[in-house]
Design a protein around this motif. Structure first.
Motif, PDB file in Angstrom:
ATOM      1  N   LYS A 131       0.850  -1.237  -0.005  1.00 17.46           N
ATOM      2  CA  LYS A 131      -0.028   0.035  -0.079  1.00 17.46           C
ATOM      3  C   LYS A 131       0.940   1.122  -0.067  1.00 17.46           C
ATOM      4  CE  LYS A 131      -3.670  -2.668   0.672  1.00 17.46           C
ATOM      5  NZ  LYS A 131      -4.792  -2.716  -0.201  1.00 17.46           N
ATOM      6  N   SER A 154     -10.697   0.130   5.236  1.00 18.08           N
ATOM      7  CA  SER A 154      -9.622  -0.747   5.343  1.00 18.08           C
ATOM      8  C   SER A 154      -9.683  -1.993   5.946  1.00 18.08           C
ATOM      9  CB  SER A 154      -8.359   0.116   5.764  1.00 18.08           C
ATOM     10  OG  SER A 154      -7.080  -0.939   5.912  1.00 18.08           O
ATOM     11  N   THR A 155      -9.168  -3.104   5.441  1.00 16.73           N
ATOM     12  CA  THR A 155      -9.069  -4.383   6.248  1.00 16.73           C
ATOM     13  C   THR A 155      -7.789  -4.437   7.053  1.00 16.73           C
ATOM     14  OG1 THR A 155      -8.162  -5.388   4.218  1.00 16.73           O
ATOM     15  CG2 THR A 155     -10.281  -5.679   4.380  1.00 16.73           C
ATOM     16  N   ASN A 157      -4.259  -2.889   6.184  1.00 14.68           N
ATOM     17  CA  ASN A 157      -3.020  -2.283   5.508  1.00 14.68           C
ATOM     18  C   ASN A 157      -3.290  -0.969   5.249  1.00 14.68           C
ATOM     19  OD1 ASN A 157      -0.880  -4.590   6.076  1.00 14.68           O
ATOM     20  ND2 ASN A 157      -2.026  -5.671   4.664  1.00 14.68           N
ATOM     21  N   THR A 158      -4.257  -0.814   4.439  1.00 13.24           N
ATOM     22  CA  THR A 158      -4.355   0.619   3.794  1.00 13.24           C
ATOM     23  C   THR A 158      -4.390   1.500   4.845  1.00 13.24           C
ATOM     24  OG1 THR A 158      -5.624  -0.196   1.800  1.00 13.24           O
ATOM     25  CG2 THR A 158      -5.988   2.148   2.456  1.00 13.24           C
ATOM     26  N   ALA A 260      -6.279 -11.142  -4.315  1.00 14.45           N
ATOM     27  CA  ALA A 260      -6.760  -9.972  -4.571  1.00 14.45           C
ATOM     28  C   ALA A 260      -8.060  -9.978  -3.797  1.00 14.45           C
ATOM     29  CB  ALA A 260      -7.310 -10.454  -5.980  1.00 14.45           C
ATOM     30  N   GLY A 261      -8.307  -8.649  -3.465  1.00 14.72           N
ATOM     31  CA  GLY A 261      -9.291  -8.252  -2.627  1.00 14.72           C
ATOM     32  C   GLY A 261     -10.247  -7.552  -3.376  1.00 14.72           C
ATOM     33  N   ASN A 262      -9.858  -6.155  -3.491  1.00 10.19           N
ATOM     34  CA  ASN A 262     -10.596  -5.119  -4.196  1.00 10.19           C
ATOM     35  C   ASN A 262      -9.978  -5.237  -5.558  1.00 10.19           C
ATOM     36  OD1 ASN A 262     -12.297  -3.590  -2.760  1.00 10.19           O
ATOM     37  ND2 ASN A 262     -10.743  -2.865  -1.741  1.00 10.19           N
ATOM     38  N   ALA A 263      -9.025  -5.994  -5.975  1.00  9.13           N
ATOM     39  CA  ALA A 263      -8.352  -6.123  -7.409  1.00  9.13           C
ATOM     40  C   ALA A 263      -7.677  -4.949  -7.781  1.00  9.13           C
ATOM     41  CB  ALA A 263      -9.557  -6.714  -8.327  1.00  9.13           C
ATOM     42  N   GLY A 264      -7.301  -4.098  -6.839  1.00 11.48           N
ATOM     43  CA  GLY A 264      -6.541  -3.001  -7.226  1.00 11.48           C
ATOM     44  C   GLY A 264      -5.387  -3.162  -7.906  1.00 11.48           C
ATOM     45  N   ASN A 265      -4.752  -4.007  -7.086  1.00 19.08           N
ATOM     46  CA  ASN A 265      -3.178  -4.649  -7.552  1.00 19.08           C
ATOM     47  C   ASN A 265      -3.314  -5.312  -8.897  1.00 19.08           C
ATOM     48  OD1 ASN A 265      -0.957  -3.773  -6.430  1.00 19.08           O
ATOM     49  ND2 ASN A 265      -0.913  -5.384  -4.946  1.00 19.08           N
ATOM     50  N   GLU A 370       2.070 -12.208   5.726  1.00 15.49           N
ATOM     51  CA  GLU A 370       0.823 -12.669   6.558  1.00 15.49           C
ATOM     52  C   GLU A 370      -0.077 -13.524   5.512  1.00 15.49           C
ATOM     53  OE1 GLU A 370      -2.491  -9.427   5.843  1.00 15.49           O
ATOM     54  OE2 GLU A 370      -0.785  -8.116   5.451  1.00 15.49           O
ATOM     55  N   THR A 400       1.906  -9.545  -0.248  1.00 13.51           N
ATOM     56  CA  THR A 400       1.498  -8.380  -0.148  1.00 13.51           C
ATOM     57  C   THR A 400       1.985  -7.536   1.201  1.00 13.51           C
ATOM     58  OG1 THR A 400      -0.420  -9.440   0.168  1.00 13.51           O
ATOM     59  CG2 THR A 400       0.021  -8.351  -2.185  1.00 13.51           C
TER      60      THR A 400
END
Ligand code: F0G
Length: 431
Positions: A131, A154-155, A157-158, A260-265, A370, A400
């Motif tokens: 992040k 955020s979960t 990290n952000t 992937a979570g929000n798929a931003g990466n 993690e 990540t």
């Protein structure tokens, strides 16, 4: 040549849609940079007003450049700002970030059975996750548009990264966290860096709904990955992987596997490679196959890829030990799904037990991550077993976040402490 080379050749006609070379710059484009809606193509000036979505159709915005940078434009010290030619601002609020290791993993390579295996450990960034790459850019843009209060859902990290970079920039930070669902290390970071922590009685997706409404009302500047400037910083992961491997053996990886979570990466990597293609630094056929991995209990993106759908269905209930990716509504899916499809990638869901095993295995080769990060290895394993990934492939796993982000998960996955007396004979007896 490995079989992956021939499959690469078969991909040579892929179009890489939404390519940066499609529309030209609008007349308002300052410094050859502007924002484009990925849904309708409407363009906006980048810094004149705060906007996170298209005013015409509410689509996601993307930063575009009149002349996308190629590898010959990258210069200076390693790290995110080496890639300033590919970024919308030429300096950041910096700690500094990037320049993370790309570890060889010979034992895991042999065990999983691929040609090459590297781990790009983004946990080695200043606050322990990728992040930071987005925040160094995003917080700088916030200063440029003249806001002084930053916010995110955020979960974990952000929020840690926003708190640290906001503190660095002398700005107020507000983080909305799903109550009881954020790993201890991340809350501790947000707290010590001085964020106001708002614990929401809901999941991450609820937090993101609320923070979007707050920021739409002007209460703060939004620094979730919906903010297109953050993804610009995260693009540099792709540039670093490519530069390192080109130096090392002259070839990009066949595949990048990432949680992937929000798929931003996923979206950011796709954009990095599209820009390199547009700049003539990378052949279309050599773009790595993007392969996002989700936890089985939170896998709407995988569901959409498997059904070959263009949109995701929001999962109202999500659960996984990998709390960083406990996300039911991947907001960047409209940017990420074309990336998966057009690079010839896929998506895969893995169980929590497979994630924990992978976390242990990475740690067994010295790399502490993690749980969410370990999903990458678990996903690769699953795809090898299904025969989707070839034995000859050159694979990069993206890890990540750092092991210490979630000390409870690490302790549960690792060895048990053994009580011993305070004398050497007693210790030798136990050994
Ligand atoms: N891995 C880790 C360790 C993360 O913290 C996240 C996202 C991801 C993977 C997924 O990345 O959203 O780009 O697909 N964490 C966000 C947060 C949601 O709030 O820290 P993505």
């Amino acid at each position: 040549m490995s079989r992956s080379r021939s499959t690469r050749e078969r991909r040579a006609d892929l179009s890489l849609s939404a390519a940066v070379d499609r529309p030209g710059p609008p007349p308002s484009a300052a410094d050859g940079v502007w924002l484009t809606c990925v849904a309708c193509g409407e363009t906006f000036p980048p810094f004149e007003a705060v906007r996170y979505r298209c005013e015409a159709c509410d689509g996601l915005l993307e930063v575009r450049y009149a002349s996308p940078a190629g590898v010959d434009d990258f210069e200076g010290e390693p790290g995110v700002w080496r890639y300033r030619a590919a970024l919308p601002v030429d300096a950041g609020v910096s700690l500094p970030e990037g320049d993370t290791p790309l570890h060889r993993m010979p034992r895991l390579r042999d065990e999983v059975g691929v040609g090459r295996l590297r781990v790009k450990h983004e946990g080695m960034n200043p606050t322990g996750s990728f992040k930071d790459r987005g925040m160094t850019v995003g917080v700088r843009v916030a200063q440029r548009v003249g806001v002084d209060r930053l916010a995110c859902a955020s979960t974990g990290n952000t929020s840690a990264a926003l708190a640290a970079y906001g503190a660095r920039g002398g700005m107020e930070t507000l983080v909305l966290l799903p109550a009881g669902k954020v790993a201890a290390g991340k809350v501790a970071q947000a707290s010590l860096h001085g964020a106001r922590i708002l614990e929401v009685d809901g999941n991450f997706d609820d937090c993101l709904d609320v923070v979007q409404r707050l920021t739409d009302r002007g209460a703060a500047y939004l620094l979730n990955s919906l903010n297109p400037f953050r993804l610009e910083g995260q693009k540099t992961i792709g540039f670093e992987i490519l530069e390192t491997l080109l130096d090392d053996h002259g070839e990009p990886p066949d595949r990048i596997v990432l949680p992937a979570g929000n798929a931003g990466n996923t979206a950011a990597l796709y954009k990095a490679f599209r820009e390199l293609v547009a700049a003539g630094s990378l052949a279309r056929a050599d773009v790595p196959r993007l392969t996002p991995v989700q936890a089985a209990g939170a896998a709407p993106l995988v569901e959409a890829v498997e059904a070959d759908r263009d949109a995701v269905r929001r999962w109202p209930e999500v659960e996984t030990r990998a709390t960083a990716i406990r996300i039911g509504n991947p907001v960047n899916a409209p940017k990420a799904l074309p990336g998966v499809r057009e690079t010839g990638g896929t998506a895969v869901a893995v169980s929590d037990d497979a994630i924990t095993r992978a976390q242990r295995d990475l740690a067994g080769e010295g790399v502490g991550v993690e749980p969410a990060s370990a999903a990458s290895l678990a996903g690769l394993r699953e795809l090898r077993e299904r025969g989707v990934v070839d034995a000859g492939e050159s694979v990069v796993l993206l890890t990540t976040g750092h092991l210490l982000k979630d000390p409870d998960a690490a302790a549960r996955a690792g060895t048990e402490p053994e009580p011993v007396p305070a004398d050497v004979d007693g210790v030798l007896d136990v050994l």
